[in-house]
Design a protein around this motif. Structure first.
Motif, mmCIF file in Angstrom:
data_model
loop_
_atom_site.group_PDB
_atom_site.id
_atom_site.type_symbol
_atom_site.label_atom_id
_atom_site.label_comp_id
_atom_site.label_asym_id
_atom_site.label_seq_id
_atom_site.Cartn_x
_atom_site.Cartn_y
_atom_site.Cartn_z
ATOM 1 N N VAL A 39 48.068 46.768 49.557
ATOM 2 C CA VAL A 39 48.487 45.412 49.920
ATOM 3 C C VAL A 39 47.292 44.497 50.181
ATOM 4 O O VAL A 39 47.267 43.348 49.747
ATOM 5 C CB VAL A 39 49.421 45.454 51.146
ATOM 6 C CG1 VAL A 39 49.769 44.055 51.617
ATOM 7 C CG2 VAL A 39 50.677 46.236 50.820
ATOM 8 N N GLY A 40 46.278 44.986 50.883
ATOM 9 C CA GLY A 40 45.114 44.150 51.193
ATOM 10 C C GLY A 40 44.371 43.709 49.947
ATOM 11 O O GLY A 40 43.985 42.546 49.811
ATOM 12 N N VAL A 41 44.191 44.621 49.034
ATOM 13 C CA VAL A 41 43.512 44.289 47.772
ATOM 14 C C VAL A 41 44.387 43.370 46.942
ATOM 15 O O VAL A 41 43.905 42.403 46.344
ATOM 16 C CB VAL A 41 43.176 45.586 46.993
ATOM 17 C CG1 VAL A 41 42.612 45.277 45.623
ATOM 18 C CG2 VAL A 41 42.217 46.443 47.788
ATOM 19 N N SER A 42 45.658 43.652 46.908
ATOM 20 C CA SER A 42 46.582 42.853 46.112
ATOM 21 C C SER A 42 46.641 41.410 46.595
ATOM 22 O O SER A 42 46.578 40.481 45.792
ATOM 23 C CB SER A 42 47.969 43.484 46.175
ATOM 24 O OG SER A 42 48.886 42.719 45.453
ATOM 25 N N GLN A 43 46.731 41.216 47.900
ATOM 26 C CA GLN A 43 46.794 39.855 48.429
ATOM 27 C C GLN A 43 45.501 39.093 48.186
ATOM 28 O O GLN A 43 45.512 37.889 47.996
ATOM 29 C CB GLN A 43 47.095 39.892 49.924
ATOM 30 C CG GLN A 43 48.511 40.273 50.231
ATOM 31 C CD GLN A 43 48.777 40.343 51.727
ATOM 32 O OE1 GLN A 43 47.856 40.282 52.531
ATOM 33 N NE2 GLN A 43 50.038 40.469 52.094
ATOM 34 N N ARG A 44 44.396 39.799 48.182
ATOM 35 C CA ARG A 44 43.111 39.135 48.015
ATOM 36 C C ARG A 44 42.868 38.688 46.579
ATOM 37 O O ARG A 44 42.281 37.639 46.344
ATOM 38 C CB ARG A 44 41.990 40.061 48.469
ATOM 39 C CG ARG A 44 40.613 39.448 48.354
ATOM 40 C CD ARG A 44 39.599 40.340 48.971
ATOM 41 N NE ARG A 44 39.884 40.417 50.402
ATOM 42 C CZ ARG A 44 38.989 40.187 51.338
ATOM 43 N NH1 ARG A 44 37.768 39.912 51.015
ATOM 44 N NH2 ARG A 44 39.310 40.261 52.600
ATOM 45 N N TRP A 45 43.321 39.462 45.584
ATOM 46 C CA TRP A 45 42.918 39.212 44.202
ATOM 47 C C TRP A 45 44.035 38.748 43.282
ATOM 48 O O TRP A 45 43.809 38.533 42.092
ATOM 49 C CB TRP A 45 42.259 40.465 43.632
ATOM 50 C CG TRP A 45 40.996 40.790 44.338
ATOM 51 C CD1 TRP A 45 40.793 41.807 45.221
ATOM 52 C CD2 TRP A 45 39.768 40.082 44.259
ATOM 53 N NE1 TRP A 45 39.511 41.777 45.696
ATOM 54 C CE2 TRP A 45 38.853 40.717 45.117
ATOM 55 C CE3 TRP A 45 39.338 38.964 43.560
ATOM 56 C CZ2 TRP A 45 37.549 40.284 45.273
ATOM 57 C CZ3 TRP A 45 38.042 38.534 43.714
ATOM 58 C CH2 TRP A 45 37.162 39.184 44.562
ATOM 59 N N LEU A 120 33.387 36.800 51.353
ATOM 60 C CA LEU A 120 32.832 38.084 50.912
ATOM 61 C C LEU A 120 31.303 38.035 50.872
ATOM 62 O O LEU A 120 30.640 39.024 51.155
ATOM 63 C CB LEU A 120 33.369 38.460 49.528
ATOM 64 C CG LEU A 120 34.839 38.851 49.457
ATOM 65 C CD1 LEU A 120 35.237 39.081 48.021
ATOM 66 C CD2 LEU A 120 35.081 40.089 50.287
ATOM 67 N N ILE A 121 30.761 36.885 50.522
ATOM 68 C CA ILE A 121 29.307 36.734 50.438
ATOM 69 C C ILE A 121 28.705 36.508 51.819
ATOM 70 O O ILE A 121 27.650 37.046 52.139
ATOM 71 C CB ILE A 121 28.952 35.586 49.490
ATOM 72 C CG1 ILE A 121 29.413 35.935 48.065
ATOM 73 C CG2 ILE A 121 27.466 35.296 49.487
ATOM 74 C CD1 ILE A 121 29.289 34.811 47.093
ATOM 75 N N LEU A 122 29.357 35.718 52.636
ATOM 76 C CA LEU A 122 28.816 35.377 53.954
ATOM 77 C C LEU A 122 29.108 36.470 54.901
ATOM 78 O O LEU A 122 29.170 37.218 55.496
ATOM 79 C CB LEU A 122 29.409 34.075 54.460
ATOM 80 C CG LEU A 122 29.138 32.883 53.553
ATOM 81 C CD1 LEU A 122 29.867 31.666 54.087
ATOM 82 C CD2 LEU A 122 27.643 32.605 53.485
#
Length: 122
Positions: A39-45, A120-122
């Motif tokens: 779910v976490g990966v899915s919501q992010r991408w 993700l970068i910061l």
């Protein structure tokens, strides 16, 4: 605007198989995110996959709609001239539709860049 899209479509026409491959890859990525990913990966991408799929479909639409110049016929009577003008108007409206779709895709990409990629970068 139509001449710009025609020149762009002629330049992008040889890359049509690449656009199809990228569209299929982004569609399969979206399918993975919707069906199999945590779910976490899915919501992010999900939005990223959807925007990349929309971008490749819009490029394919551009290359299919504007690769050929409109046929110029000798319009001698009223109905022929009207039909020719309506075709030109509809092609102009398609050019505006493609432009609006590109602007929406650009806005969504900027939203992704600010909302997802920057943390993700910061």
């Amino acid at each position: 605007m139509l001449s710009f899209y025609r020149r762009l479509a002629v330049k992008l026409q040889p890359l049509q198989p690449l656009w199809l491959l990228l569209a299929l890859a982004s569609l399969s990525w979206l399918g993975y995110l919707l069906l199999l990913a945590p779910v976490g990966v899915s919501q992010r991408w999900q939005l990223t996959a959807l925007v990349s799929f929309a971008f490749t479909l819009n490029i394919m639409l551009l290359t299919l709609l504007f690769d050929q110049p409109p046929a110029t016929t000798d319009a001698s009577d009223f109905w022929s001239r009207l039909l020719q003008r309506l075709r030109g108007f509809m092609q102009y409206m398609l050019a505006w539709l493609v432009t609006i779709l590109f602007l929406i895709i650009l806005w969504l990409f900027l939203r992704i860049a600010v909302g997802i990629i920057a943390p993700l970068i910061l």
